[in-house]
Design a protein around this motif. Structure first.
Motif, short mmCIF file in Angstrom:
data_model
loop_
_atom_site.label_atom_id
_atom_site.label_comp_id
_atom_site.label_asym_id
_atom_site.label_seq_id
_atom_site.Cartn_x
_atom_site.Cartn_y
_atom_site.Cartn_z
N LEU A 138 2.19 -1.28 0.24
CA LEU A 138 2.84 -0.04 -0.19
C LEU A 138 3.77 0.47 0.90
O LEU A 138 3.44 0.47 2.09
CB LEU A 138 1.77 1.02 -0.48
CG LEU A 138 2.26 2.41 -0.94
CD1 LEU A 138 2.85 2.33 -2.34
CD2 LEU A 138 1.10 3.41 -0.92
N LEU A 139 4.96 0.91 0.48
CA LEU A 139 5.94 1.59 1.33
C LEU A 139 5.92 3.07 1.00
O LEU A 139 6.02 3.45 -0.18
CB LEU A 139 7.34 1.01 1.10
CG LEU A 139 8.53 1.81 1.66
CD1 LEU A 139 8.54 1.76 3.19
CD2 LEU A 139 9.84 1.28 1.10
N LEU A 140 5.80 3.92 2.00
CA LEU A 140 5.89 5.37 1.82
C LEU A 140 7.29 5.83 2.18
O LEU A 140 7.82 5.44 3.24
CB LEU A 140 4.86 6.08 2.70
CG LEU A 140 4.93 7.61 2.75
CD1 LEU A 140 4.64 8.22 1.39
CD2 LEU A 140 3.96 8.14 3.83
N LEU B 216 -3.02 19.12 2.68
CA LEU B 216 -2.73 18.41 1.43
C LEU B 216 -2.19 17.02 1.71
O LEU B 216 -2.60 16.04 1.06
CB LEU B 216 -1.74 19.21 0.59
CG LEU B 216 -1.28 18.57 -0.72
CD1 LEU B 216 -2.46 18.35 -1.66
CD2 LEU B 216 -0.21 19.44 -1.39
N ALA B 217 -1.27 16.91 2.66
CA ALA B 217 -0.70 15.59 2.99
C ALA B 217 -1.78 14.65 3.51
O ALA B 217 -1.82 13.46 3.15
CB ALA B 217 0.41 15.75 4.03
N THR B 218 -2.68 15.16 4.34
CA THR B 218 -3.77 14.34 4.85
C THR B 218 -4.68 13.88 3.71
O THR B 218 -5.08 12.70 3.63
CB THR B 218 -4.59 15.11 5.89
OG1 THR B 218 -3.72 15.53 6.96
CG2 THR B 218 -5.70 14.25 6.47
N ALA B 219 -5.02 14.82 2.82
CA ALA B 219 -5.90 14.48 1.68
C ALA B 219 -5.24 13.47 0.75
O ALA B 219 -5.92 12.56 0.23
CB ALA B 219 -6.26 15.76 0.92
N TRP B 220 -3.96 13.59 0.52
CA TRP B 220 -3.23 12.66 -0.34
C TRP B 220 -3.23 11.27 0.28
O TRP B 220 -3.44 10.26 -0.39
CB TRP B 220 -1.83 13.18 -0.56
CG TRP B 220 -0.90 12.53 -1.54
CD1 TRP B 220 0.46 12.72 -1.56
CD2 TRP B 220 -1.17 11.63 -2.63
NE1 TRP B 220 1.02 11.99 -2.58
CE2 TRP B 220 0.06 11.32 -3.25
CE3 TRP B 220 -2.33 11.06 -3.13
CZ2 TRP B 220 0.16 10.45 -4.34
CZ3 TRP B 220 -2.23 10.18 -4.23
CH2 TRP B 220 -1.01 9.90 -4.82
N ILE C 28 8.87 14.28 8.49
CA ILE C 28 8.16 13.46 9.47
C ILE C 28 6.70 13.89 9.56
O ILE C 28 5.78 13.06 9.61
CB ILE C 28 8.85 13.55 10.84
CG1 ILE C 28 10.29 13.01 10.78
CG2 ILE C 28 8.04 12.81 11.90
CD1 ILE C 28 10.38 11.55 10.49
N ASP C 29 6.47 15.21 9.59
CA ASP C 29 5.10 15.71 9.67
C ASP C 29 4.29 15.32 8.43
O ASP C 29 3.11 14.97 8.52
CB ASP C 29 5.10 17.24 9.82
CG ASP C 29 5.59 17.67 11.19
OD1 ASP C 29 5.66 16.81 12.10
OD2 ASP C 29 5.90 18.87 11.38
N THR C 30 4.94 15.40 7.26
CA THR C 30 4.26 14.97 6.03
C THR C 30 3.84 13.51 6.14
O THR C 30 2.70 13.15 5.83
CB THR C 30 5.18 15.15 4.81
OG1 THR C 30 5.45 16.54 4.62
CG2 THR C 30 4.56 14.58 3.55
N ALA C 31 4.76 12.67 6.59
CA ALA C 31 4.45 11.25 6.74
C ALA C 31 3.31 11.03 7.73
O ALA C 31 2.37 10.26 7.47
CB ALA C 31 5.69 10.49 7.18
N ASN C 32 3.37 11.71 8.86
CA ASN C 32 2.32 11.54 9.87
C ASN C 32 0.96 11.96 9.35
O ASN C 32 -0.05 11.27 9.57
CB ASN C 32 2.67 12.34 11.12
CG ASN C 32 3.59 11.58 12.06
OD1 ASN C 32 3.42 10.38 12.27
ND2 ASN C 32 4.58 12.26 12.63
N HIS C 33 0.88 13.08 8.64
CA HIS C 33 -0.40 13.54 8.11
C HIS C 33 -0.90 12.61 7.00
O HIS C 33 -2.11 12.37 6.89
CB HIS C 33 -0.28 14.98 7.62
CG HIS C 33 -0.29 15.98 8.73
ND1 HIS C 33 -1.42 16.29 9.44
CD2 HIS C 33 0.71 16.73 9.28
CE1 HIS C 33 -1.13 17.19 10.37
NE2 HIS C 33 0.16 17.48 10.29
N MET C 34 0.02 12.09 6.19
CA MET C 34 -0.40 11.13 5.17
C MET C 34 -0.96 9.86 5.82
O MET C 34 -1.97 9.31 5.37
CB MET C 34 0.76 10.79 4.24
CG MET C 34 1.15 11.92 3.30
SD MET C 34 2.42 11.44 2.11
CE MET C 34 1.49 10.32 1.06
#
Length: 217
Positions: free
Chosen positions: A155-157, A37-41, A65-71
């Motif tokens: 954009l800042l995540l 999901l994070a990658t797709a987002w 951190i993993d969410t950020a990396n996959h995004m």
């Protein structure tokens, strides 16, 4: 607002289920679905946002951190060229740090009341060991302001946790009590931007669940 650099402030993606007591250890990782999901987002952001993702701040907890990396991986898939950058970890995006000053004082109340009851007591300023709600929100917004990209199409995540987003959005919306349905879901977030060049006098515009609001820190 296409004329402003923006922030996407989001909760981490879907994690493993918490134990029976409902309290999520900071060691709980993302699920496979959460990573997908994070990658797709991230890929969707690249294709639909019309902004260049150029910076990221995150809670230091592994699932954030993993969410950020996959995004970021997904975003890189969706653009022709992508300049990599480091994820900046910050304690203002985790507890203790965001709103909790003394975990020994505040922690027992969290265990007694659960996350929703804890946040509602915090909004009413009934808890020991906590910042004043407006002060906690200002601290996080100031962090975002200081890390804002300079270009209007950038954009800042920012990746954080449900309790922090719940507290922030409640204070910014002027609510002193929230219900279960108001709670941020995993991978749910808000877009924010700042009007004004000085934090102390700026306006914060934010879009949460389709509603545009303005907050003055």
């Amino acid at each position: 607002d296409s004329a402003r650099p923006m922030v996407l402030l989001t909760r981490h993606s879907i994690r493993e289920k918490a134990a029976n007591n409902g309290f999520a250890s900071y060691q709980l990782p993302l699920t496979e679905i959460g990573r997908t999901l994070a990658t797709a987002w991230g890929k969707y952001l690249a294709e639909a946002s019309k902004r260049d993702l150029v910076a990221c701040v995150s809670s230091p907890i592994p699932r954030c951190i993993d969410t950020a990396n996959h995004m970021l991986e997904g975003y890189a898939e969706g653009v022709q060229s992508f300049s990599t950058f480091d994820i900046v970890e910050h304690t203002l995006l985790v507890e203790p740090g965001s709103f909790v000053i003394d975990v020994n004082l505040a922690g027992p109340h969290f265990k007694q009341q659960g996350a929703l009851g804890f946040i509602n007591a915090f909004l009413k300023q009934e808890l020991p060991g906590m910042k004043q709600p407006q002060k906690g929100v200002r601290d996080i917004l100031n962090l975002l302001f200081d890390n804002m990209p300079s270009d209007q199409h950038q954009l800042l995540l920012a990746v954080s946790h449900d309790t922090i987003l719940a507290a922030m959005f409640s204070v910014m919306a002027g609510h002193c009590n929230i219900e279960k349905q108001d709670w941020p879901c995993m991978m749910e977030g808000a877009f924010l931007w700042f009007e004004g060049g000085i934090f102390e006098t700026c306006e914060v515009h934010w879009i949460w669940r389709g509603q545009h609001r303005v907050f003055k820190p």
